[in-house]
Each structure stands twice: as C-alpha cells, then as structure tokens.
Design a protein around this motif. Structure first.
Motif, PDB file in Angstrom:
ATOM      1  N   ALA A 180       0.856  -1.193   0.000  1.00  0.00           N
ATOM      2  CA  ALA A 180       0.000   0.000   0.000  1.00  0.00           C
ATOM      3  C   ALA A 180       0.887   1.237   0.000  1.00  0.00           C
ATOM      4  N   ILE A 181       0.493   2.194  -0.804  1.00  0.00           N
ATOM      5  CA  ILE A 181       1.169   3.487  -0.868  1.00  0.00           C
ATOM      6  C   ILE A 181       0.151   4.522  -0.426  1.00  0.00           C
ATOM      7  N   VAL A 182       0.504   5.298   0.578  1.00  0.00           N
ATOM      8  CA  VAL A 182      -0.385   6.340   1.081  1.00  0.00           C
ATOM      9  C   VAL A 182       0.181   7.690   0.644  1.00  0.00           C
ATOM     10  N   ILE A 183      -0.621   8.428  -0.109  1.00  0.00           N
ATOM     11  CA  ILE A 183      -0.222   9.751  -0.572  1.00  0.00           C
ATOM     12  C   ILE A 183      -0.698  10.765   0.461  1.00  0.00           C
ATOM     13  N   ASP A 184       0.240  11.472   1.059  1.00  0.00           N
ATOM     14  CA  ASP A 184      -0.099  12.450   2.090  1.00  0.00           C
ATOM     15  C   ASP A 184       0.954  13.549   2.089  1.00  0.00           C
ATOM     16  N   GLN A 185       0.533  14.758   2.331  1.00  0.00           N
ATOM     17  CA  GLN A 185       1.461  15.893   2.430  1.00  0.00           C
ATOM     18  C   GLN A 185       2.346  16.035   1.201  1.00  0.00           C
ATOM     19  N   VAL A 186       1.739  16.057   0.029  1.00  0.00           N
ATOM     20  CA  VAL A 186       2.527  16.144  -1.199  1.00  0.00           C
ATOM     21  C   VAL A 186       2.817  17.568  -1.624  1.00  0.00           C
ATOM     22  N   ALA A 187       2.110  18.529  -1.104  1.00  0.00           N
ATOM     23  CA  ALA A 187       2.360  19.923  -1.473  1.00  0.00           C
ATOM     24  C   ALA A 187       3.564  20.445  -0.694  1.00  0.00           C
TER      25      ALA A 187
END
Length: 169
Positions: free
Chosen positions: A158-165
């Motif tokens: 699983a890859i969790v996308i968070d805080q990308v900005a």
C-alpha cells in the motif's frame, strides 16, 4: 516478454486535477471540506467520475464513523477504483480527500493522474486507487477500506499519498 515502456506522468495535469477537485468541493457554496460536509460529498462524486478512466464503475462506499468533537457518527464515503492484474495480488494507492489545504487537494489530483497513467498499461498485479474520507480526523476512511473491501486479503503493498504539497513559503 517485452519490456514495459517507461511511465509518463504529467505533473501539470495532476496540478490541474487538484484545482478542479477543489472547485468541485466549493461549488454552490457548500460547507467544505470536513468529513460529511456537502463539499466533501461533492468531492467524492467528482472523484468517482474521474476514476472511471481506470475502472468503468468505481464504487462509492458509504459508512458512518465517530469523529473527534462530534456527538453523533458522521456520514462519510470512500471512492474505490480497481483494475485487476494477471496475478491475484493487489497494490493499493490511497489518498484522503477531506481537508482544506493544498496538500489535501494535491493527493486527489495525483490519484486522478495515476488513474490516467495506468489506465491502459498491462500489469502483473491488480491496482486499487482509493480516495478516502476522514483523513484529517483520524483515518476513518482508510480503516473502513482496510476492514471491509472484499479483496483486502490480496493487498501486498500500500502506498499512502499524504502531504505532497510543498510547505508554505
């Protein structure tokens, strides 16, 4: 077996998708962007339409969950787009869509662009893209997905996308 062509990811398209997602959440002056608000539910509808490029019938999974500061359970939804692979194994990519920061919208934009990138690519493993609710209030949507999705036992990564900005400034 032929080598796979390199992936092409369009960052500008991801930014444009994030901006369109934000506009959908704020349409009609609805309250935004906490779990259960009109804007949040509009965002889920928008994600459902956009993830059809990967899965012709993405599922919108409705549930209720306890949220800090609320006396009653809050109505929430996850959007789940699944494309099987040659093996039964599945890779999950998860991003929450609630919240009012650019990073929250950026995660949604990235999910949409990943759906476009992987739409026609053959894959060994299945791929599930999940737009969750409750990411800013305790991860209720991720918990719901992990405990109720019918193919959860097949998830191998699983890859969790968070805080990308980028941070302010």
């Amino acid at each position: 077996q032929h080598p796979q062509p390199p992936l092409e990811f369009d960052g500008k398209a991801a930014v444009n998708a994030a901006a369109a997602f934000t506009a959908a959440e704020h349409m009609d002056g609805q309250a935004c962007c906490a779990p259960g608000t009109g804007g949040e539910l509009a965002g889920a509808d928008w994600m459902t339409r956009k993830l059809r490029v990967l899965d012709k019938g993405p599922a919108q999974s409705f549930f209720t969950a306890r949220v800090p500061g609320e006396t009653s359970p809050v109505a929430m939804s996850n959007v789940i787009a699944y494309r099987p692979g040659r093996s039964p194994q599945v890779i999950a990519v998860i991003a929450h869509r609630d919240g009012s920061t650019g990073g929250d919208a950026a995660g949604s934009g990235l999910l949409v662009q990943l759906a476009r990138t992987f739409a026609d690519m053959p894959r060994d493993r299945g791929l599930v893209l999940v737009s969750t609710d409750g990411g800013t209030t305790g991860g209720q949507g991720a918990v719901e997905f992990g405990s109720t999705w019918a193919l959860r036992s097949r998830i191998v990564a699983a890859i969790v996308i968070d805080q990308v900005a980028a941070p302010p400034g």
